[in-house]
Motif scaffolding. Structure first.
Motif, PDB file in Angstrom:
ATOM      1  N   ALA A 150       0.764  -1.476   0.007  1.00  0.00           N
ATOM      2  CA  ALA A 150       0.538   0.369   0.256  1.00  0.00           C
ATOM      3  C   ALA A 150       0.808   1.393  -0.312  1.00  0.00           C
ATOM      4  O   ALA A 150       0.237   2.631  -0.750  1.00  0.00           O
ATOM      5  N   SER A 151       2.186   1.500   0.482  1.00  0.00           N
ATOM      6  CA  SER A 151       3.455   2.708   0.537  1.00  0.00           C
ATOM      7  C   SER A 151       3.753   2.627  -0.669  1.00  0.00           C
ATOM      8  O   SER A 151       3.425   3.838  -1.349  1.00  0.00           O
ATOM      9  N   LEU A 152       3.837   1.645  -1.700  1.00  0.00           N
ATOM     10  CA  LEU A 152       4.093   1.631  -2.606  1.00  0.00           C
ATOM     11  C   LEU A 152       3.035   2.857  -4.030  1.00  0.00           C
ATOM     12  O   LEU A 152       2.483   2.668  -4.577  1.00  0.00           O
ATOM     13  N   ALA A 153       1.568   2.004  -3.571  1.00  0.00           N
ATOM     14  CA  ALA A 153       0.190   2.164  -4.574  1.00  0.00           C
ATOM     15  C   ALA A 153      -0.471   3.851  -3.595  1.00  0.00           C
ATOM     16  O   ALA A 153      -0.228   4.648  -4.548  1.00  0.00           O
ATOM     17  N   ALA A 154       0.230   4.209  -2.486  1.00  0.00           N
ATOM     18  CA  ALA A 154       0.131   5.626  -2.347  1.00  0.00           C
ATOM     19  C   ALA A 154       1.271   6.440  -2.690  1.00  0.00           C
ATOM     20  O   ALA A 154       0.948   7.343  -3.373  1.00  0.00           O
ATOM     21  N   ALA A 155       2.469   5.925  -2.855  1.00  0.00           N
ATOM     22  CA  ALA A 155       2.921   6.561  -3.248  1.00  0.00           C
ATOM     23  C   ALA A 155       3.064   6.551  -5.086  1.00  0.00           C
ATOM     24  O   ALA A 155       3.319   7.972  -5.897  1.00  0.00           O
ATOM     25  N   ALA A 156       2.670   6.177  -5.631  1.00  0.00           N
ATOM     26  CA  ALA A 156       2.352   6.400  -6.860  1.00  0.00           C
ATOM     27  C   ALA A 156       1.232   7.247  -7.131  1.00  0.00           C
ATOM     28  O   ALA A 156       1.347   8.002  -8.245  1.00  0.00           O
ATOM     29  N   VAL A 157       0.245   7.338  -6.314  1.00  0.00           N
ATOM     30  CA  VAL A 157      -0.339   8.196  -6.658  1.00  0.00           C
ATOM     31  C   VAL A 157      -0.345   9.492  -6.772  1.00  0.00           C
ATOM     32  O   VAL A 157      -0.792  10.452  -7.092  1.00  0.00           O
ATOM     33  N   LEU A 158       0.954   9.927  -5.468  1.00  0.00           N
ATOM     34  CA  LEU A 158       1.214  11.122  -5.323  1.00  0.00           C
ATOM     35  C   LEU A 158       2.141  11.057  -6.216  1.00  0.00           C
ATOM     36  O   LEU A 158       2.170  12.686  -6.512  1.00  0.00           O
ATOM     37  N   LEU A 159       3.135  10.383  -6.824  1.00  0.00           N
ATOM     38  CA  LEU A 159       4.772  11.179  -7.285  1.00  0.00           C
ATOM     39  C   LEU A 159       4.583  10.495  -9.087  1.00  0.00           C
ATOM     40  O   LEU A 159       5.000  11.062  -9.552  1.00  0.00           O
ATOM     41  N   GLY A 160       3.659   9.271  -8.910  1.00  0.00           N
ATOM     42  CA  GLY A 160       3.178   9.144 -10.326  1.00  0.00           C
ATOM     43  C   GLY A 160       3.001  10.068 -11.259  1.00  0.00           C
ATOM     44  O   GLY A 160       2.053  10.853 -11.142  1.00  0.00           O
ATOM     45  N   THR A 161       3.885   9.758 -12.837  1.00  0.00           N
ATOM     46  CA  THR A 161       3.338  10.775 -14.206  1.00  0.00           C
ATOM     47  C   THR A 161       2.516  10.202 -14.591  1.00  0.00           C
ATOM     48  O   THR A 161       2.117  10.567 -16.050  1.00  0.00           O
ATOM     49  N   GLU A 162       2.179   9.049 -14.475  1.00  0.00           N
ATOM     50  CA  GLU A 162       1.444   8.118 -15.725  1.00  0.00           C
ATOM     51  C   GLU A 162       0.641   7.120 -15.305  1.00  0.00           C
ATOM     52  O   GLU A 162       0.690   7.136 -13.798  1.00  0.00           O
ATOM     53  N   PRO A 163      -0.509   7.207 -16.584  1.00  0.00           N
ATOM     54  CA  PRO A 163      -1.872   6.414 -15.757  1.00  0.00           C
ATOM     55  C   PRO A 163      -1.461   5.013 -15.902  1.00  0.00           C
ATOM     56  O   PRO A 163      -1.696   4.302 -14.498  1.00  0.00           O
ATOM     57  N   ARG A 164      -0.135   5.064 -16.278  1.00  0.00           N
ATOM     58  CA  ARG A 164       0.020   3.283 -15.795  1.00  0.00           C
ATOM     59  C   ARG A 164       0.838   2.665 -14.185  1.00  0.00           C
ATOM     60  O   ARG A 164       0.554   2.122 -13.573  1.00  0.00           O
ATOM     61  N   SER A 165       1.480   3.996 -13.689  1.00  0.00           N
ATOM     62  CA  SER A 165       1.096   4.257 -11.900  1.00  0.00           C
ATOM     63  C   SER A 165       0.164   4.724 -11.641  1.00  0.00           C
ATOM     64  O   SER A 165      -0.304   3.734 -10.621  1.00  0.00           O
ATOM     65  N   ARG A 166      -0.513   5.077 -12.124  1.00  0.00           N
ATOM     66  CA  ARG A 166      -1.907   5.588 -11.116  1.00  0.00           C
ATOM     67  C   ARG A 166      -3.269   4.738 -10.753  1.00  0.00           C
ATOM     68  O   ARG A 166      -4.038   4.054 -10.462  1.00  0.00           O
ATOM     69  N   GLY A 167      -3.151   4.082 -12.411  1.00  0.00           N
ATOM     70  CA  GLY A 167      -4.641   3.272 -12.377  1.00  0.00           C
ATOM     71  C   GLY A 167      -4.784   2.670 -11.266  1.00  0.00           C
ATOM     72  O   GLY A 167      -5.093   1.603 -10.135  1.00  0.00           O
ATOM     73  N   PRO A 168      -3.655   1.462 -11.836  1.00  0.00           N
ATOM     74  CA  PRO A 168      -3.378   0.362 -10.649  1.00  0.00           C
ATOM     75  C   PRO A 168      -3.147   0.659  -9.015  1.00  0.00           C
ATOM     76  O   PRO A 168      -3.834  -0.205  -7.779  1.00  0.00           O
ATOM     77  N   ALA A 169      -2.166   1.866  -8.932  1.00  0.00           N
ATOM     78  CA  ALA A 169      -2.117   1.799  -7.286  1.00  0.00           C
ATOM     79  C   ALA A 169      -3.420   2.955  -7.294  1.00  0.00           C
ATOM     80  O   ALA A 169      -3.955   2.353  -5.865  1.00  0.00           O
ATOM     81  N   ALA A 170      -4.586   3.301  -7.913  1.00  0.00           N
ATOM     82  CA  ALA A 170      -6.119   3.476  -7.352  1.00  0.00           C
ATOM     83  C   ALA A 170      -6.853   2.064  -7.095  1.00  0.00           C
ATOM     84  O   ALA A 170      -6.982   2.394  -5.857  1.00  0.00           O
ATOM     85  N   VAL A 171      -6.313   1.129  -7.697  1.00  0.00           N
ATOM     86  CA  VAL A 171      -7.207  -0.209  -7.558  1.00  0.00           C
ATOM     87  C   VAL A 171      -6.924  -0.486  -6.358  1.00  0.00           C
ATOM     88  O   VAL A 171      -7.573  -0.849  -5.905  1.00  0.00           O
ATOM     89  N   SER A 172      -5.586  -1.018  -6.280  1.00  0.00           N
ATOM     90  CA  SER A 172      -4.254  -1.130  -4.562  1.00  0.00           C
ATOM     91  C   SER A 172      -5.386  -0.385  -3.845  1.00  0.00           C
ATOM     92  O   SER A 172      -5.560  -1.497  -2.387  1.00  0.00           O
ATOM     93  N   LEU A 173      -5.825   0.933  -3.659  1.00  0.00           N
ATOM     94  CA  LEU A 173      -6.567   1.747  -2.521  1.00  0.00           C
ATOM     95  C   LEU A 173      -7.307   0.994  -2.449  1.00  0.00           C
ATOM     96  O   LEU A 173      -8.059   1.388  -0.740  1.00  0.00           O
ATOM     97  N   ALA A 174      -7.918   0.890  -3.172  1.00  0.00           N
ATOM     98  CA  ALA A 174      -9.787   0.737  -3.019  1.00  0.00           C
ATOM     99  C   ALA A 174     -10.076  -0.542  -2.281  1.00  0.00           C
ATOM    100  O   ALA A 174     -10.659  -0.523  -1.723  1.00  0.00           O
TER     101      ALA A 174
END
Length: 213
Positions: A150-174
């Protein structure tokens, strides 16, 4: 309900791994070449204790597990020692170690050894405290696995610059939130990991903005 939770477990961990792998561009220079010391050390300690528990020293489980009655009696250290023994037998041990190796390495590449240790300790303790309500007796490395994921997912939401990182991250956090709502111990660990990492990622983002100003 067990099937639903199992699906949520798998989806959370897999999407967290995908999100974490996509953050390679945010790693510090040379991070990919440095050995993930904290991950390797934790893996070795857990593997040794788990092997002993499952073979010649089954009493280790009762001695080190999370136990609400024992913790209430003053054995608070069980919140930490429960990470090195397993309540899922061989299948649970193997899956926990595989998740630790993969997610732990990605998290250490991202956060560095010191912050990795801080996040791992925080999610183990906070997840264990939630476990006193959700699962009073138990053990395993899964709290650290889910928290680091979940720490990776949170970082991807805040620091990621591409949908390919933020999309999976949002699913993980959900999935983490869903598990928490279901009263699952892993949901508590995951939400704790996301919160701690979110604070760290937010601080890193603020530093970047100041440097650009």
């Amino acid at each position: 309900m067990d099937i639903v939770r199992s699906v949520l477990y798998i989806v959370l961990l897999v999407t967290a791994g995908v999100a974490g792998a996509s953050l390679r561009g945010t790693w510090e220079p040379g991070a990919a070449r440095r050995p993930p010391v904290a991950t390797m050390a934790t893996f070795a300690v857990v593997a040794v204790f788990s092997l002993l528990q499952l073979t010649v020293a089954p009493g280790l489980f009762e001695a080190l597990r999370r136990d609400r009655a024992a913790i209430a009696d003053g054995q608070v250290w069980r919140l930490v020692t429960s990470v090195v023994v397993q309540d899922g037998g061989w299948p649970g041990t193997i899956s926990n170690l595989v998740a630790l190796a993969v997610l732990g390495t990605l998290a250490e590449r991202l956060w560095g050894t010191g912050r990795w240790l801080g996040i791992a300790l925080a999610v183990q303790v906070l997840g264990g405290l939630w476990g006193l309500v959700a699962q009073p007796v138990g053990a395993g490395t899964s709290l650290v696995d889910f928290g680091l994921g979940a720490s990776l997912a949170a970082a991807a939401v805040l620091l990621g610059t591409e949908p390919r990182s933020r999309g999976p991250a949002a699913v993980s956090l959900a999935c983490a939130v869903a598990l928490l709502v279901l009263g699952d111990i892993h949901g508590g660990a995951a939400v704790a990991g996301a919160a701690v990492a979110g604070a760290a990622a937010g601080a890193a983002l603020a530093i970047r903005r100041r440097e650009r100003a």
